[in-house]
Scaffold this motif. Structure first.
Motif, PDB file in Angstrom:
ATOM      1  N   PRO A   1      34.529  40.825  41.429  1.00  8.49           N
ATOM      2  CA  PRO A   1      35.007  41.538  40.241  1.00  8.49           C
ATOM      3  C   PRO A   1      35.199  43.018  40.553  1.00  8.49           C
ATOM      4  O   PRO A   1      34.400  43.620  41.284  1.00  8.49           O
ATOM      5  CB  PRO A   1      33.886  41.324  39.223  1.00  8.49           C
TER       6      PRO A   1
ATOM      7  N   ASN B   1      40.746  35.319  35.030  1.00  3.08           N
ATOM      8  CA  ASN B   1      40.150  36.121  33.948  1.00  3.08           C
ATOM      9  C   ASN B   1      39.362  37.335  34.424  1.00  3.08           C
ATOM     10  O   ASN B   1      38.512  37.849  33.696  1.00  3.08           O
ATOM     11  CB  ASN B   1      39.245  35.251  33.066  1.00  3.08           C
ATOM     12  N   GLN B   2      39.606  37.814  35.650  1.00  3.52           N
ATOM     13  CA  GLN B   2      38.899  39.021  36.090  1.00  3.52           C
ATOM     14  C   GLN B   2      39.747  39.835  37.056  1.00  3.52           C
ATOM     15  O   GLN B   2      40.324  39.293  38.005  1.00  3.52           O
ATOM     16  CB  GLN B   2      37.551  38.674  36.757  1.00  3.52           C
ATOM     17  N   ASP B   3      39.861  41.139  36.795  1.00  2.50           N
ATOM     18  CA  ASP B   3      40.431  42.035  37.792  1.00  2.50           C
ATOM     19  C   ASP B   3      39.511  42.017  39.005  1.00  2.50           C
ATOM     20  O   ASP B   3      38.281  42.069  38.863  1.00  2.50           O
ATOM     21  CB  ASP B   3      40.522  43.453  37.236  1.00  2.50           C
ATOM     22  N   SER B   4      40.092  41.940  40.181  1.00  2.00           N
ATOM     23  CA  SER B   4      39.288  41.707  41.374  1.00  2.00           C
ATOM     24  C   SER B   4      39.642  42.660  42.505  1.00  2.00           C
ATOM     25  O   SER B   4      40.692  43.308  42.487  1.00  2.00           O
ATOM     26  CB  SER B   4      39.488  40.260  41.863  1.00  2.00           C
TER      27      SER B   4
ATOM     28  N   ALA C   1      43.841  40.433  37.071  1.00  2.00           N
ATOM     29  CA  ALA C   1      43.383  39.155  36.543  1.00  2.00           C
ATOM     30  C   ALA C   1      44.570  38.240  36.260  1.00  2.00           C
ATOM     31  O   ALA C   1      45.674  38.690  35.937  1.00  2.00           O
ATOM     32  CB  ALA C   1      42.582  39.387  35.268  1.00  2.00           C
TER      33      ALA C   1
ATOM     34  N   CYS D   1      40.740  34.938  40.984  1.00  2.00           N
ATOM     35  CA  CYS D   1      40.899  36.081  40.082  1.00  2.00           C
ATOM     36  C   CYS D   1      41.089  35.631  38.634  1.00  2.00           C
ATOM     37  O   CYS D   1      41.574  36.402  37.795  1.00  2.00           O
ATOM     38  CB  CYS D   1      42.079  36.944  40.530  1.00  2.00           C
TER      39      CYS D   1
END
Length: 269
Positions: A145, A187-190, A177, A185
């Motif tokens: 994340p 549902n999350q900016d990674s 995301a 990735c």
């Protein structure tokens, strides 16, 4: 919409849902980019200004060998006007085209030095039709994340003596995301921390579990198509849509024609 939701499942289908025979592309007008490279970014600057550094262009990549307290090079691909900056958070503008791997000719790399060109000839690091990277290598990549980026990078930097002897280069990049079920990735900016290894699988195989342990506190997920040693139990725990994905596999491929050892081990063990 059921079909739209299924599309989110099949885009990262891991080969388990059959073969794509037709697709529709969403396109946008062509655009131009220019690419600038800066050398020796102090790690302290990265720690204090991570978001600003990684947002400095349309695409930003950090390349490092982990051999010093500096990030070897920062590659910034930008739209719009050329700023002609000579420094960047303590890093200095390169005076000639560079290869991501120190000591290799930049002949096969896309044009730098802020020379404007079409998107397809600037977004890749390497020219089409030429061998990318070193050409003979092993690759691994782990996604964490984005809010854990600095901690994860610091954790890897502490492994420099273990990693560096068998490494060609690491690339650090950010990824927005998405809503694709089996994407790391989802549902999350990674942030992706990539490793390009020398052709030495016996040693790399020993290093990967150490890297995975160091990144475990940050919910790291490996790139499906690159080398990793993470246990199936840990891997599966990172994918909340895995049960739904398995149901879709049973619907699309009830006889298991597209199954293989990789899928059986990593998804069902």
């Amino acid at each position: 919409n059921t079909d739209a939701e299924k599309l989110n499942a099949v885009v990262v289908g891991l080969g388990a849902l059959g073969i794509v025979t037709k697709l529709t592309l969403q396109i946008e007008p062509a655009y131009s980019l220019h690419q600038s490279v800066f050398t020796d970014l102090p790690i302290q600057e990265l720690e204090q200004n991570f978001e600003a550094i990684m947002s400095a262009g349309y695409s930003v990549s950090l390349f490092t060998t982990w051999q010093s307290d500096d990030i070897d090079t920062v590659w910034i691909k930008s739209r719009g006007e050329n700023s002609n900056n000579t420094t960047f958070y303590g890093a200095k503008a390169a005076t000639q085209d560079l290869h991501p791997i120190p000591g290799i000719s930049a002949e096969h790399c896309t044009a730098q030095m802020c020379v404007v060109g079409p998107w397809f000839d600037r977004l890749p690091h390497f020219k089409m039709g030429f061998t990318p990277s070193s050409g003979e290598e092993l690759q691994s990549e782990y996604f964490v994340p984005k809010h854990h980026a600095v901690e994860a990078i610091t954790a890897i930097s502490k492994l420099n003596k273990l990693v560096s002897p068998y490494l060609l280069i690491s690339e650090i990049r950010t990824i927005a995301a998405d809503n694709l079920w089996m994407s790391p990735c989802y549902n999350q900016d990674s942030v992706g921390i990539h490793f390009t290894w020398k052709q030495n699988w016996p040693e790399v195989q020993k290093i990967l579990p150490v890297i995975e342990q160091a990144l475990a506190p940050f919910q790291a997920k490996p790139h499906w198509g690159k080398l990793f040693t993470m246990s199936p139990q840990v891997l599966q725990a990172g994918y909340e849509k895995l049960p739904d994905f398995k149901k879709l596999i049973a619907e699309y491929d009830p006889q298991g024609k597209f199954s293989n050892e990789f899928l059986e081990y990593n998804l069902y063990s």
